[in-house]
Write an enzyme that holds these catalytic residues in place. Sequence first.
Site, PDB file in Angstrom:
ATOM      1  N   CYS A 382      10.490  -5.945   7.490  1.00  0.00           N
ATOM      2  CA  CYS A 382      10.261  -6.713   8.719  1.00  0.00           C
ATOM      3  C   CYS A 382      11.523  -7.461   9.146  1.00  0.00           C
ATOM      4  CB  CYS A 382       9.040  -7.613   8.568  1.00  0.00           C
ATOM      5  SG  CYS A 382       8.254  -7.897  10.163  1.00  0.00           S
ATOM      6  N   HIS A 508       5.006  -3.917   6.933  1.00  0.00           N
ATOM      7  CA  HIS A 508       4.925  -4.565   5.619  1.00  0.00           C
ATOM      8  C   HIS A 508       4.280  -3.627   4.594  1.00  0.00           C
ATOM      9  CE1 HIS A 508       5.982  -8.722   6.837  1.00  0.00           C
ATOM     10  NE2 HIS A 508       5.599  -8.261   8.006  1.00  0.00           N
ATOM     11  N   GLU A 510       4.326  -3.775   1.494  1.00  0.00           N
ATOM     12  CA  GLU A 510       3.785  -4.508   0.339  1.00  0.00           C
ATOM     13  C   GLU A 510       2.286  -4.765   0.477  1.00  0.00           C
ATOM     14  OE1 GLU A 510       5.625  -5.743   2.737  1.00  0.00           O
ATOM     15  OE2 GLU A 510       5.270  -7.861   3.131  1.00  0.00           O
TER      16      GLU A 510
HETATM   17  N1  GLN Z   1      10.375 -12.987  12.791  1.00  0.00           N
HETATM   18  C1  GLN Z   1      10.330 -11.570  12.968  1.00  0.00           C
HETATM   19  C2  GLN Z   1       9.408 -11.164  14.100  1.00  0.00           C
HETATM   20  O1  GLN Z   1       8.566 -11.915  14.492  1.00  0.00           O
HETATM   21  C3  GLN Z   1       9.937 -10.864  11.681  1.00  0.00           C
HETATM   22  C4  GLN Z   1       8.561 -11.199  11.224  1.00  0.00           C
HETATM   23  C5  GLN Z   1       8.335 -10.837   9.782  1.00  0.00           C
HETATM   24  O2  GLN Z   1       9.257 -10.667   9.007  1.00  0.00           O
HETATM   25  N2  GLN Z   1       7.088 -10.766   9.391  1.00  0.00           N
HETATM   26  O3  GLN Z   1       9.513 -10.085  14.618  1.00  0.00           O
END
Ligand code: GLN
Length: 536
Positions: A382, A508, A510
């Site tokens: 992410c 994600h 994970e």
């Molecule tokens: N802050 C980033 C976004 O909103 C990544 C979010 C995250 O890592 N879950 O796109």
Amino acid sequence: MTKYIFVTGGVTSSLGKGIIAASLAKLLQARGYKVTIQKFDPYINIDPGTLNPYEHGECYVTEDGAETDLDLGHYERFLNVPTSQANNVTTGRIYQHVIQQEREGAYLGKTVQVIPHITDEIKRRMQLLGESNEYDIIITELGGTVGDIESLPFVEAVRQLRWELGANNSLVIHLTLVPYLAAAGELKTKPTQHSVKTLLEYGVQPDILVCRTEHKLSQEIRKKLAQFCNVNINAVVESIDASTIYDVPLLMLKENLDKTALTKLKLSSKNEPDLENWKNFLGKLKNPTNDVNIALVGKYVELPDAYKSITEGFIHAGATNECKVKVSYIAAESVTKENVAEKLKGMDGVLVAPGFGERGLDGKLNAIKYVRENNIPFFGICLGMQCSVIEFGRNVLGLKDANSFEMDANTSNPVINLMEEQKNITNMGGTMRLGAYDCEIKKGTKAFAIYGKTKISERHRHRYEFNNDYLKQYEAAGMIASGFNPETGLVEIVELKNHPFFVAGQFHPELKSTVANPHPLFVSFVAAALANKKSK
Ligand code: GLN
């Protein structure tokens, strides 16, 4: 008919109600029962999505896009069955519904009160998952500790619901602490007696006590607990500190927690639990033939719970590779251009973690530049993926001010941009791109080699995305997009062509790694780190 098990906590928080609930569910599932677990949290936030990870650890996201408590991660990792919106309910959610009903006039002029309106709504929610008749048993974990003011309506709802469900259709497990006083050389039962008395004041008699302890419970202590808390002696279950949470189902089996619960619910315990795969996993986990060092670079490293699912993903992937994964948590802010080599010394692979906001951004970029140039396996998740794009933009494409719109809304090179659908959003809660989305993987890429297929689905939680205006430029220079959302064309995975392992996802992974299904990205990353170590 669906039967209900409630798990309450006494004496202190952090006793591991989630792990006990998940372990019991695992045993029941292994005996052939269909089980799910839900968590009721007594805080006013509608969901934990707006909470800083320092508050309650990571925010876990379900397939259907609910932002939930991290215990749901344990439920999924143990059971390998997805949870949903309905599996996590907070006080805020309950009140929101009741207040909305009141505004709509649904209460026909009545005074709206905690009892019966709030408790009715809690009971309704507690039984929602049971309506489909999909489950034989629903385990409900009550967040907080018995005696907290905010937990009261939930305990009252349990009392009423037990009465409504009738005999043998529900049971209450009270998880408590039996502390050891070193000076006296004794285990103490008094805190448990008091916490059970508090439950009794509310009209709830626990059926089973699960006692967290650092020392074995003697027969004498068990008898004392049983006698003073009105439970059968075989309903006093010892839960001794374990070296891994994945041992807990087997420890609970030894204590007959599942059998005792089934007997009380008048359900058969004829089928012995089939835990062969679980034991195989444990065998590999505990007998690694190798080890690797992985750095996790992130901004919430003081609290490992902030990265719970990632840590567990490494445990699953380590077992698959028969390799112990030693994760070092490195504060992103502390990584500078000057000290990056020192900070990452001895690391066989580096993961840059998800996150929000500018703090630690430079440190993440420094770490990524270093692993990119030194052929050290890299895995970005992410924000970690977004950082790899920023780093490549700045240092390879020469776009000096390449940035994410999140960090600098005035940059002339927003290589990570605000998603179109996000532009008019003003509410913070529940408005990110959340939950499962399809992703199409390009053949011939590393991502394809890892997943072994072109169609995958992964869970999301973000507002920003790769800016496709820059895609050609990136690909020409060697950073390719190997996974796309088939409907929107959003970039889901980037990777470097000329690097042993440099893979980063906007999603994600994970959140989908379980004991039964370790995530392929984690498995491959650990394998790459191992190969890197061996080549040194
Ligand atoms: N802050 C980033 C976004 O909103 C990544 C979010 C995250 O890592 N879950 O796109």
